[in-house]
Write an enzyme that holds these catalytic residues in place. Structure first.
Site, PDB file in Angstrom:
ATOM      1  N   ASP A 215      36.404  48.010  40.787  1.00 25.38           N
ATOM      2  CA  ASP A 215      35.895  48.355  42.111  1.00 25.38           C
ATOM      3  C   ASP A 215      36.851  49.333  42.812  1.00 25.38           C
ATOM      4  OD1 ASP A 215      33.882  47.601  44.188  1.00 25.38           O
ATOM      5  OD2 ASP A 215      35.661  46.946  45.285  1.00 25.38           O
ATOM      6  N   GLU A 265      44.798  46.132  23.301  1.00 27.65           N
ATOM      7  CA  GLU A 265      45.401  45.242  22.303  1.00 27.65           C
ATOM      8  C   GLU A 265      44.359  44.824  21.273  1.00 27.65           C
ATOM      9  OE1 GLU A 265      47.258  42.100  24.525  1.00 27.65           O
ATOM     10  OE2 GLU A 265      48.739  43.475  25.401  1.00 27.65           O
TER      11      GLU A 265
HETATM   12  C1  GLC Z   1      32.642  48.970  46.218  1.00 30.26           C
HETATM   13  C2  GLC Z   1      31.483  48.036  46.038  1.00 30.26           C
HETATM   14  C3  GLC Z   1      30.865  47.788  47.378  1.00 30.26           C
HETATM   15  C4  GLC Z   1      31.900  47.168  48.282  1.00 30.26           C
HETATM   16  C5  GLC Z   1      33.163  48.022  48.326  1.00 30.26           C
HETATM   17  C6  GLC Z   1      34.310  47.280  48.935  1.00 30.26           C
HETATM   18  O1  GLC Z   1      32.255  50.214  46.681  1.00 30.26           O
HETATM   19  O2  GLC Z   1      30.585  48.577  45.116  1.00 30.26           O
HETATM   20  O3  GLC Z   1      29.748  46.961  47.268  1.00 30.26           O
HETATM   21  O4  GLC Z   1      31.391  47.034  49.574  1.00 30.26           O
HETATM   22  O5  GLC Z   1      33.577  48.369  47.035  1.00 30.26           O
HETATM   23  O6  GLC Z   1      34.709  46.228  48.106  1.00 30.26           O
END
Ligand code: GLC
Length: 554
Positions: A215, A265
């Protein structure tokens, strides 16, 4: 881990295969509490496996305990499964059941920030001493304002609106958050943070996970001195600065290298970084081997031939020298493409748009990511503000607009009838108004449905090396409404034609050396049966949003 039995591809699955994103709350509810769960996913693996769509992996949006203020992207404990989704044992069962069908599992790792309910933050905010004191970005105020309010140490903004700094009276300092106040940013420059994150990564790998989505990964590192960003004209606080110091730092690729060393790994493990706010060139620069990066050129393009050609060109120019792109048209943050693309052209038949978009998604160069429900042509569902389950929508400062992501996260309709086969209880979020007709059961019975189109196209892709690995060349004729490109591997050439105009359009099939004609392999609307042969020099007439896939005959 033993290799995944029955998987269609070996260690190069991340390149040749197709990945399906499940938003766990909305996929299938097995216990009637209205919230999708892991057992529900297991119950529906056959929709995804070789007897269904035939995808190669599923990516699960966050499954960890979370207060749920940002749809699970506010994680309170990265090592465990939220009991609302099931037990730890159920997760292990999901991995085993998926692997049994040749489907790999990709988890969503939220490592840029935690929830403020995470134990690390609870101890960090309580005092300046203690084991997690420096695990977040804490700073003294620059000064105290006339009204006694602490003045932030720099101008960094929150993407969800307002200043990115929040005062914590208990510590007498401010902490930084790119997203909500309840999502404090981790300090990746503290060795303890990296160590703890990588321990967590190893834990999931040991449980058989095959890859990760990272993310907002290009935000992990900030400039060590946290200087103010330069400013520029823009709509909201976020856009009014050049994000020089709060993301994309020069030592970030080395951090990803350390993360990848753990995955590497063992062979065949993939990762995909979610690029936050950047272009295809930035995405390609952070791609290497089986570490992919989402770029947004296609998801941000409108549904016209010039726009789609330009997006393909931008990607091809960026993803060169062995860098492998991804293909994404929808995800949990964006309007669903059956709605979005149709809106950009005001088209009446959105299913025709969905079918043509499926051809683009599954034939353009890169690893396709399907978002649950797109195989039904699912649309955004209008959610009244009082029913919204997306708090960031309401947090913007005046003048900043953001849409309600609840619209693209509504429950998957499996069958006609109450609850649409999603739940026997009251769904956590409203189902769409069209679920009686737009559901898996109904669409399976209709050979022209969006679902049948996806199933045929996915089978074609799985049997066609040029569509998996081939180079891509856009046709030099860029004038008309038909987007045309070829995909080539030695011994196989595929031609894709997509009519993105509002009227019928003709395409003249030219010959290449040593080629006697073209065989129709797939069409979204053609009466002509797949397998029929079209001679060199002939013309094909394509209706609006009609797409065909042809193979050169030697
Ligand atoms: C990313 C996720 C989104 C979230 C953001 C903060 O963009 O896809 O859904 O709100 O991160 O975590």
């Amino acid at each position: 881990m033993p290799p995944v039995e029955g998987a269609r591809f070996g260690d190069d699955w991340w390149q040749r295969g197709v990945i399906y994103q499940v938003y766990p709350r909305s996929f299938a509810d097995s216990d009637g509490d209205g919230v999708g769960d892991l057992a529900g996913i297991i119950d529906h693996l056959d929709h995804l496996g070789p007897d269904g769509l035939g995808v190669d992996a599923i990516w699960l949006s966050p499954i960890y305990p979370s207060p749920g203020l940002d749809g699970g992207y506010d994680v309170a404990d990265h090592d465990r499964v939220d009991p609302v989704f099931g037990s730890e044992a159920m997760f292990d069962r999901l991995v085993a059941e998926a692997h049994r069908r040749g489907i790999r599992i990709v988890l969503d790792l939220v490592m840029n920030h935690t929830s403020d309910a995470h134990e690390w933050f609870e101890t960090s905010r309580a005092s300046r001493d203690g084991p997690h004191a420096d695990w977040y970005l804490w700073r003294d105020p620059a000064s105290i304002g006339d009204g006694g309010q602490p003045v932030p140490p720099n101008n960094w903004a929150s993407f969800f609106g307002g200043s990115g700094w929040e005062w914590e009276p208990r510590r007498g300092q401010l902490y930084f958050h790119t997203f909500m106040v309840e999502q404090p940013e981790l300090n990746w420059r503290h060795p303890g943070v990296e160590e703890a994150q990588f321990r967590m990564v190893r834990g999931w790998l040991a449980r058989g996970v095959d890859g990760f989505r990272l993310d907002v990964f290009n935000l992990f590192l900030k400039h060590p001195d946290l200087p103010s960003n330069p400013t520029r004209a823009g709509r909201g606080p976020w856009d009014r600065q050049v994000h020089l110091y709060d993301r994309d730092q020069p030592d970030f690729p080395a951090l990803i290298g350390r993360f990848r060393a753990i995955l590497d790994e063992e062979p065949g493990r993939m990762s995909v970084g979610e690029l936050f706010d950047g272009n295809a060139e930035t995405a390609a620069g952070l791609t290497s081997g089986s570490h992919l990066v989402f770029d947004w050129a296609l998801i941000e393009a409108s549904w016209t031939a010039p726009a789609i050609r330009a997006a393909i060109e931008e990607r091809e120019a960026a993803f060169r020298e062995g860098r492998w792109p991804t293909v994404v048209l929808s995800n949990h943050d964006r309007p669903r493409h059956a709605s979005r693309l149709a809106d950009t052209v005001g088209a009446g038949d959105t299913d025709a748009v969905a079918r043509a978009a499926a051809v683009l998604l599954l034939t353009v160069r890169g690893t396709p990511f399907l978002y649950y429900g797109e195989e039904l042509g699912m649309r955004d569902v209008s959610i009244a503000p009082e029913e919204s389950v997306d708090p960031p929508t309401f947090r913007f400062s005046p003048g900043t607009q953001w849409w309600d992501r609840s619209a693209c996260r509504t429950p998957m309709p499996w069958a006609p009838g109450p609850g649409s086969g999603f739940s026997n209880g009251r769904p956590w979020l409203r189902l769409g108004p069209d679920v009686e007709e737009r559901n898996v059961e109904v669409q399976l019975a209709d050979p022209q449905s969006v679902l049948s189109t996806y199933r045929r196209l996915l089978a074609l892709r799985a049997a066609t090396p040029a569509l998996q690995l081939g180079s891509l060349r856009l046709d030099p004729d860029r004038s008309g409404d038909i987007v045309a490109y070829t995909r080539d591997v030695p011994g196989q050439r595929i031609l894709v034609l997509l009519n993105l105009g509002r009227a019928d359009s003709d395409w003249h099939l030219s010959a290449t050396e040593g080629q006697s004609g073209w065989r129709l392999r797939f069409g979204t609307a053609r009466a002509a049966a797949p397998g029929s042969v079209v001679a060199n020099g002939a013309s094909l007439s394509l209706g609006p949003n009609e797409a065909v896939v042809l193979e050169a005959i030697g």
